[in-house]
Design a protein around this motif. Structure first.
Motif, PDB file in Angstrom:
ATOM      1  N   LYS A 290       7.871  -9.709   0.572  1.00 25.82           N
ATOM      2  CA  LYS A 290       8.644  -9.411   0.045  1.00 25.82           C
ATOM      3  C   LYS A 290       9.473  -9.392  -1.553  1.00 25.82           C
ATOM      4  CE  LYS A 290      11.000 -10.402   4.461  1.00 25.82           C
ATOM      5  NZ  LYS A 290      11.591 -11.572   5.290  1.00 25.82           N
ATOM      6  N   ALA A 291       8.577 -10.357  -2.136  1.00 25.93           N
ATOM      7  CA  ALA A 291       8.723 -10.756  -2.969  1.00 25.93           C
ATOM      8  C   ALA A 291       8.002  -9.396  -4.309  1.00 25.93           C
ATOM      9  CB  ALA A 291       7.889 -12.088  -3.761  1.00 25.93           C
ATOM     10  N   PHE A 292       6.869  -8.996  -3.982  1.00 25.87           N
ATOM     11  CA  PHE A 292       5.890  -8.381  -4.399  1.00 25.87           C
ATOM     12  C   PHE A 292       6.328  -6.697  -4.195  1.00 25.87           C
ATOM     13  CE2 PHE A 292       2.711  -5.209  -4.573  1.00 25.87           C
ATOM     14  CZ  PHE A 292       1.940  -5.349  -5.760  1.00 25.87           C
ATOM     15  N   ALA A 293       7.193  -6.618  -2.766  1.00 29.66           N
ATOM     16  CA  ALA A 293       7.922  -5.202  -2.816  1.00 29.66           C
ATOM     17  C   ALA A 293       8.916  -5.243  -3.326  1.00 29.66           C
ATOM     18  CB  ALA A 293       8.211  -4.654  -1.443  1.00 29.66           C
ATOM     19  N   SER A 294       9.320  -6.466  -3.744  1.00 26.71           N
ATOM     20  CA  SER A 294      10.707  -6.254  -4.954  1.00 26.71           C
ATOM     21  C   SER A 294      10.544  -6.139  -6.062  1.00 26.71           C
ATOM     22  CB  SER A 294      11.540  -7.557  -4.496  1.00 26.71           C
ATOM     23  OG  SER A 294      11.918  -8.005  -2.942  1.00 26.71           O
ATOM     24  N   PHE A 295       8.956  -6.809  -6.694  1.00 32.53           N
ATOM     25  CA  PHE A 295       8.860  -6.519  -8.089  1.00 32.53           C
ATOM     26  C   PHE A 295       8.370  -5.268  -7.753  1.00 32.53           C
ATOM     27  CE2 PHE A 295       5.002  -6.030 -10.986  1.00 32.53           C
ATOM     28  CZ  PHE A 295       6.161  -7.351 -12.410  1.00 32.53           C
ATOM     29  N   ILE A 296       7.868  -4.303  -7.437  1.00 34.60           N
ATOM     30  CA  ILE A 296       7.726  -3.146  -7.411  1.00 34.60           C
ATOM     31  C   ILE A 296       8.787  -2.288  -7.751  1.00 34.60           C
ATOM     32  CG2 ILE A 296       6.763  -0.462  -6.401  1.00 34.60           C
ATOM     33  CD1 ILE A 296       4.274  -2.682  -7.855  1.00 34.60           C
ATOM     34  N   THR A 297       9.975  -1.834  -6.536  1.00 35.19           N
ATOM     35  CA  THR A 297      10.646  -1.077  -6.519  1.00 35.19           C
ATOM     36  C   THR A 297      12.191  -2.058  -7.737  1.00 35.19           C
ATOM     37  OG1 THR A 297      12.062  -3.350  -5.509  1.00 35.19           O
ATOM     38  CG2 THR A 297      10.850  -0.659  -4.598  1.00 35.19           C
TER      39      THR A 297
ATOM     40  N   GLY B 150       8.347  -3.885 -12.500  1.00 31.01           N
ATOM     41  CA  GLY B 150       7.753  -2.831 -11.587  1.00 31.01           C
ATOM     42  C   GLY B 150       8.044  -0.986 -11.827  1.00 31.01           C
ATOM     43  N   GLN B 151       9.518  -1.042 -12.100  1.00 32.19           N
ATOM     44  CA  GLN B 151       9.783   0.502 -12.308  1.00 32.19           C
ATOM     45  C   GLN B 151       9.425   1.035 -13.634  1.00 32.19           C
ATOM     46  OE1 GLN B 151      11.708   3.136 -10.958  1.00 32.19           O
ATOM     47  NE2 GLN B 151       9.925   2.144  -9.010  1.00 32.19           N
ATOM     48  N   LYS B 152       8.851   0.058 -14.820  1.00 32.82           N
ATOM     49  CA  LYS B 152       8.432   0.301 -16.308  1.00 32.82           C
ATOM     50  C   LYS B 152       7.450   0.489 -16.102  1.00 32.82           C
ATOM     51  CE  LYS B 152       8.766  -2.022 -20.608  1.00 32.82           C
ATOM     52  NZ  LYS B 152       9.022  -3.626 -21.438  1.00 32.82           N
ATOM     53  N   ILE B 153       6.650  -0.648 -15.514  1.00 36.03           N
ATOM     54  CA  ILE B 153       4.984  -0.330 -15.491  1.00 36.03           C
ATOM     55  C   ILE B 153       4.586   0.707 -14.490  1.00 36.03           C
ATOM     56  CG2 ILE B 153       3.382  -1.025 -14.171  1.00 36.03           C
ATOM     57  CD1 ILE B 153       3.781  -4.010 -15.036  1.00 36.03           C
ATOM     58  N   LEU B 154       4.918   1.683 -13.810  1.00 32.71           N
ATOM     59  CA  LEU B 154       5.012   3.224 -12.919  1.00 32.71           C
ATOM     60  C   LEU B 154       5.387   3.748 -14.083  1.00 32.71           C
ATOM     61  CD1 LEU B 154       6.485   1.129  -9.415  1.00 32.71           C
ATOM     62  CD2 LEU B 154       4.318   2.719 -10.109  1.00 32.71           C
TER      63      LEU B 154
END
Length: 264
Positions: free
Chosen positions: A241-248, A252-256
């Motif tokens: 859950k923490a990783f999914a929250s990091f991506i969204t 995470g959005q800055k990395i993407l």
């Protein structure tokens, strides 16, 4: 002698004040310790299955996530989304699934293996050729030339489905010399000169200087949405859950975005 009771009373008052201060300090320390404990509570292995096109961005995201949570070790499995979905349906122990399209995500959510995926990125296709462009490809219609060696993703793979939609929308018929199981394989064949051209995501083309990139007409109308979800049988649900929250989330959005992905 009468002053002694007054002295004892004053001493007791000072002791009470010191005790009160000590108690306040102790409570503050306990609060701080609790917050630190909560922040570092995540631990263990985290298995992430992600579309091949996400490899660069997710490798960086995983590294940043591990810095924030030193006791978590992220293991990523990159492949075509259809392959990953099949693995999950077959019982693979996975915490997080990130697909390059919603159709393959549905293969996992429809049987109840996960629910409520969140779209976290979008992507479009480009034509890639070897740097010297030996087939003199200039547009999507050129890919119909039977003398060209064109490679595409297999139709079941998100990049293949998107390629078929793009070609159909533009009225272009292509007979590929091979259909690959993930977008990385398509890019590799073009890089090495095994193919004259291929269709890959913008983000994949940006990872190499060994290809020429051409934006085909209509590409902006064929957009792949990338959803992410925590599996119901996740071995490490808290970290998942923490990783999914990091991506969204913003980091995470800055990395993407730095890898060329569009905002969801």
């Amino acid at each position: 002698m009468r002053r002694l009771p007054l002295l004892l009373a004053a001493t007791a008052s000072v002791a009470l004040l010191l005790s009160g201060c000590s108690g306040t300090s102790g409570a503050g320390s306990t609060t701080t310790a609790t917050a630190t404990s909560t922040a570092d509570a995540l631990s263990g292995d985290l298995a992430v299955s992600a579309a091949a096109s996400l490899q660069g961005a997710f490798d960086k995201a995983a590294a940043e996530f591990e810095k924030a949570h030193p006791d978590v070790h992220v293991t990523a499995n990159y492949d075509g989304s259809s392959t990953l979905a099949t693995q999950i349906i077959g019982g693979a122990k996975v915490d997080v699934f990130a697909s390059a399209d919603q159709a393959n995500m549905a293969k996992v959510t429809d049987p109840g293996l996960a629910s409520d995926p969140t779209v976290f990125a979008r992507n479009t296709l480009v034509i890639v050729t070897p740097k010297d462009n030996p087939g003199n490809v200039k547009s999507l219609s050129d890919l119909s030339n039977p003398n060209l060696k064109v490679v595409l993703c297999a139709p079941a793979v998100p990049c293949g489905s998107a390629a078929q939609t793009l070609l159909s929308n533009q009225g272009v018929k292509v007979t590929p010399v091979s259909q690959e199981q993930n977008v990385t394989a398509v890019l590799t064949k073009v890089e090495t000169g095994e193919a004259d051209a291929g269709l890959v995501y913008v983000t994949d083309a940006a990872t190499t200087d060994k290809v020429k990139t051409i934006v085909p007409e209509g590409a902006d109308k064929v957009v792949n949405s990338y959803p992410i979800v925590v599996l119901k049988g996740a071995p490490n649900p808290a970290a998942a859950k923490a990783f999914a929250s990091f991506i969204t989330g913003p980091d995470g959005q800055k990395i993407l975005a730095s890898f060329g992905f569009q905002k969801p």
